[in-house]
Design a protein around this motif. Structure first.
Motif, PDB file in Angstrom:
ATOM      1  N   LYS A  81      20.345   1.592  52.627  1.00 56.72           N
ATOM      2  CA  LYS A  81      21.091   2.171  53.755  1.00 56.72           C
ATOM      3  C   LYS A  81      22.538   1.685  53.742  1.00 56.72           C
ATOM      4  O   LYS A  81      23.466   2.429  54.035  1.00 56.72           O
ATOM      5  CB  LYS A  81      20.409   1.817  55.079  1.00 56.72           C
ATOM      6  CG  LYS A  81      19.184   2.703  55.315  1.00 56.72           C
ATOM      7  CD  LYS A  81      18.551   2.490  56.660  1.00 56.72           C
ATOM      8  CE  LYS A  81      17.446   3.528  56.858  1.00 56.72           C
ATOM      9  NZ  LYS A  81      16.620   3.241  58.018  1.00 56.72           N
ATOM     10  N   ASN A 144      16.872   7.602  51.232  1.00 56.75           N
ATOM     11  CA  ASN A 144      17.938   6.891  51.955  1.00 56.75           C
ATOM     12  C   ASN A 144      19.342   7.190  51.438  1.00 56.75           C
ATOM     13  O   ASN A 144      20.319   6.918  52.126  1.00 56.75           O
ATOM     14  CB  ASN A 144      17.690   5.382  51.905  1.00 56.75           C
ATOM     15  CG  ASN A 144      16.439   5.006  52.678  1.00 56.75           C
ATOM     16  OD1 ASN A 144      16.424   5.042  53.908  1.00 56.75           O
ATOM     17  ND2 ASN A 144      15.372   4.676  51.961  1.00 56.75           N
ATOM     18  N   PHE A 148      20.251  11.513  52.438  1.00 59.25           N
ATOM     19  CA  PHE A 148      21.008  11.067  53.622  1.00 59.25           C
ATOM     20  C   PHE A 148      21.927  12.226  54.029  1.00 59.25           C
ATOM     21  O   PHE A 148      22.666  12.779  53.221  1.00 59.25           O
ATOM     22  CB  PHE A 148      21.818   9.816  53.275  1.00 59.25           C
ATOM     23  CG  PHE A 148      22.624   9.278  54.411  1.00 59.25           C
ATOM     24  CD1 PHE A 148      22.035   9.000  55.646  1.00 59.25           C
ATOM     25  CD2 PHE A 148      24.005   9.058  54.273  1.00 59.25           C
ATOM     26  CE1 PHE A 148      22.794   8.500  56.697  1.00 59.25           C
ATOM     27  CE2 PHE A 148      24.758   8.564  55.331  1.00 59.25           C
ATOM     28  CZ  PHE A 148      24.159   8.287  56.554  1.00 59.25           C
TER      29      PHE A 148
END
Length: 732
Positions: A81, A144, A148
């Motif tokens: 992240k 992630n 995203f």
């Protein structure tokens, strides 16, 4: 030994209870978590991987596998992240570089983490059917980073923009593209297809849809095909450089659909540059390009083939039905051969010798060559011209090539028996006048005809050659038994078997006394050596060489027909003769005599006699004298030599009639053969089978077949069924 009792060994459980520190799992995980952080921060040089492996091993051994597994996922997720935020912050061209950099870092970290957690991978994950460490690491990157929200669309658009730039001629970093797209492939086939390939194909389709429309409005067909070929090559190269190999078929199919399939009809029919223009102007490169591009799409080659066939048939129809082009039979056939050579070359050079195109070419030629009823006659005249003079000085190999081309045209003829009739007449004239260039070529063609149509077709032609050879032997025997004839006129006789040669009625003619005596001696000799035979002189088929002295003592040797000799010899005893006197003295039929006098008196440069009054036609009141002023730069002068010409209308009708008569027994024989094997057959099936059986020789007329059936019924070969009139029975 065998009597001893078998002992059962048993290992008992360890009795001493092992006490595990309640905080063991947390402590151990903290060590491992810290290690994962260090790996991601690229600070792994101080780590003992052996110790870390043992810690992970012990956690699994002490039943803390689940804690280890979930902890590894949570730690990796938090790192990814953070990385996704860094990637998102990258501007302009550095965006892809950042993704590539972080992807490489993630892969290295993932390998190290997998090695540390290897025991968990092999035991805990295997037994619980969870996702293994490496695939899980890829999935976490996918979820992630790639998926995203703020990266997903931007990444796809960046890649598609770079492809667009490359298509418009800009240079891009192909290595970077390859790495990023390989990332999609490493994340799994479905990720590559859904997140990149499908949008890439949709964008490509739109791009080529617009571009093809622009091209087709501004380019001719040849240029358009070059651009389409170039685009196809570029896309194949693009796949090789930075896409998945499986994408090649998909992207080429997009280009084929948008640039070729959607514009097929417009391209082939494009005015002044389409397929017909390419065919007319022998544009082999453009034709080859069209063939190779169109073969890639459904019905592409069918479209090309249909347009070529349609053009060929139209062109051929004009060629064979144009009265101007039918005036010279030799040129007529040469044009056909030239067209055939032209399209053979196109098919071999541009269309890869495609059999379907060869078949289309053959069917087109067969269609239009039979539109002209005189094609069989013209092909025979072409052969006649070649075998008289056209093959002089040509090598044997080239002679064979020309004969093979003639045979190719012959195969297209539906009325092969008509060709046979004319060929026999022309061959007879060549053999009798000694005007054939090569016996080898003559025999070679007969062998080819025999191979094509069987023994029946050529047996009489072969008989003609046999007669010529036998006649030579007969003449040697004749002069051997009459040595006194070595002085004076020389007689050469060709004895022709009636059935083998074209039938011609014997024409009456009074031969000069000097020749007549020789003829009688030959008759006596021949009938003395061959019993039971009859000889009838075919004076209309003979030739003569006579020596003549004109006004100023000018000497010439004249090569003339037998009729012309009979006329000229009369002038040895008379200075002037009227038409009536010549007719009475020679007894040559009026039509033949007029033609004969015309060639002697009315042809410039060959007029050895003069006609009074002067005119082109011969009248019954005309009179004739020797032309004392006749001159020629040649010692030997040919006058009215027998040459193959196109038939006059009455002769044509007569030949056609003879052909029709000859067909009747062949049709009857076919009907009897079929009925003998089938016993009972209905009318339509008889027509179909007879037509099929006779096709190699001629196209049988259904009306004529019906007449032959009626004739066979009258002669008790067949009978009609009593209940069904269309059913026939064979009578043994």
């Amino acid at each position: 030994m065998s009597n001893q009792k078998k002992r059962n060994f048993q290992i008992e459980a360890f009795k001493h209870r092992v006490v595990v520190d309640p905080k063991y799992a947390d402590k151990t995980w903290q060590i491992l978590e810290r290690a994962i952080h260090q790996i991601y921060n690229q600070d792994a040089s101080g780590l003992s991987f052996e110790e870390l492996y043992r810690n992970a091993y012990n956690m699994v051994l002490h039943k803390f596998g689940e804690k280890l597994y979930t902890g590894f996922i949570a730690t990796m997720t938090s790192h990814l992240k953070e990385k996704s935020k860094l990637i998102e912050a990258a501007q302009g061209g550095s965006f892809l570089e950042e993704i590539n950099k972080k992807w490489n870092e993630h892969n290295k970290a993932l390998e190290m983490i997998r090695d540390i957690l290897m025991y968990m991978d092999r035991t805990y994950i295997e037994s619980t059917k969870k996702t293994h460490v490496h695939p899980m690491g890829l999935n976490l990157w996918r979820d992630n980073v790639v998926h995203f929200t703020k990266i997903h669309t931007r990444l796809l658009n960046t890649l598609l923009d770079l492809v667009q730039k490359e298509r418009t001629g800009e240079v891009i970093d192909r290595g970077l593209m390859r790495n990023v797209i390989k990332m999609f492939m490493d994340l799994g086939e479905s990720v590559y297809q859904e997140d990149f390939e499908k949008p890439f194909l949709d964008a490509s389709s739109e791009f080529y849809k617009v571009e093809s429309q622009e091209f087709i409005e501004s380019c001719d067909c040849g240029d358009y095909l070059k651009k389409a070929e170039k685009r196809l090559t570029e896309e194949i190269e693009r796949v090789a450089h930075y896409l998945d190999a499986k994408s090649e078929e998909k992207i080429t199919s997009v280009v084929e659909k948008e640039m070729i399939a959607n514009h097929m009809q417009r391209l082939v029919h494009m005015e002044n540059s389409g397929l017909v223009n390419m065919l007319l102007n022998d544009k082999y490169d453009d034709l080859g390009r069209m063939y190779n591009l169109f073969r890639r799409v459904t019905n592409g080659l069918v479209t090309v083939r249909d347009v070529m066939t349609s053009h060929l048939r139209e062109m051929g129809k004009q060629l064979v039905t144009d009265p101007e082009k039918s005036k010279d039979p030799v040129e007529f056939v040469q044009r056909l051969l030239d067209e055939r050579d032209k399209y053979d070359k196109i098919i071999s050079t541009a269309f890869g010798n495609d059999k379907t195109f060869q078949n289309a070419l053959n069917s087109s030629f067969e269609y239009f060559i039979n539109l002209n009823a005189r094609s069989p006659e013209f092909i025979s005249l072409f052969v006649d011209d070649k075998l008289r003079k056209g093959l002089k000085g040509i090598a044997d190999v080239d002679v064979e090539v020309i004969l093979d081309k003639v045979m190719m045209l012959f195969r297209y003829l539906q009325e092969k028996d008509v060709f046979e009739k004319y060929y026999k007449q022309h061959l007879a004239k060549r053999l009798l006048s000694g005007k054939t260039v090569s016996d080898e070529a003559e025999r070679s063609l007969i062998v080819k005809l025999k191979t094509e149509c069987g023994y029946q077709f050529t047996s009489k032609l072969e008989g003609m050659f046999t007669d010529m050879k036998t006649s030579e032997d007969t003449m040697r025997g004749f002069y051997g038994s009459h040595p006194e004839l070595s002085e004076g006129p020389t007689l050469i006789v060709q004895v022709l078997t009636t059935g083998s040669w074209p039938t011609q009625p014997a024409v009456p003619c009074n031969l000069p006394a000097e020749v007549s005596v020789l003829c009688e001696k030959f008759r006596s000799y021949y009938l003395g050596t061959h019993t039971g035979r009859r000889l009838s002189w075919q004076t209309n088929m003979g030739t003569a060489d006579i020596k003549a002295i004109f006004g100023k003592g000018q000497k010439h040797e004249l090569n003339v027909s037998t009729f012309q000799m009979c006329v000229l010899m009369l002038f040895n005893n008379s200075d002037r003769l009227s038409y009536k006197e010549i007719e009475q003295a020679t007894e040559i039929p009026a039509a033949d005599l007029k033609r004969c006098l015309q060639s002697l008196a009315c042809v410039k440069g060959k007029n050895v006699i003069k006609k009074e009054p002067m005119s082109k036609d011969i009248g019954e009141e005309d009179s004739f004298v020797v032309n004392d002023k006749f001159t020629s730069k040649f010692y030997k002068v040919k006058i009215g030599t027998v040459v193959a010409q196109k038939e006059t209308e009455p002769e044509k009708q007569e030949t056609r009639q003879r052909v029709e008569e000859d067909r009747k027994p062949q049709i009857e024989a076919a009907i009897v053969r079929i009925m003998k094997s089938r016993k009972i057959l209905d009318h339509n099936n008889i027509i179909a089978e007879v037509t099929k059986q006779l096709q190699p020789r001629f196209l049988a007329n259904p009306t004529e077949i019906k007449k032959r059936i009626e004739s066979l019924i009258e002669r008790d070969f067949l009978e009609r069924d009593s209940t069904d009139r269309k059913l026939y029975r064979y009578l043994a």
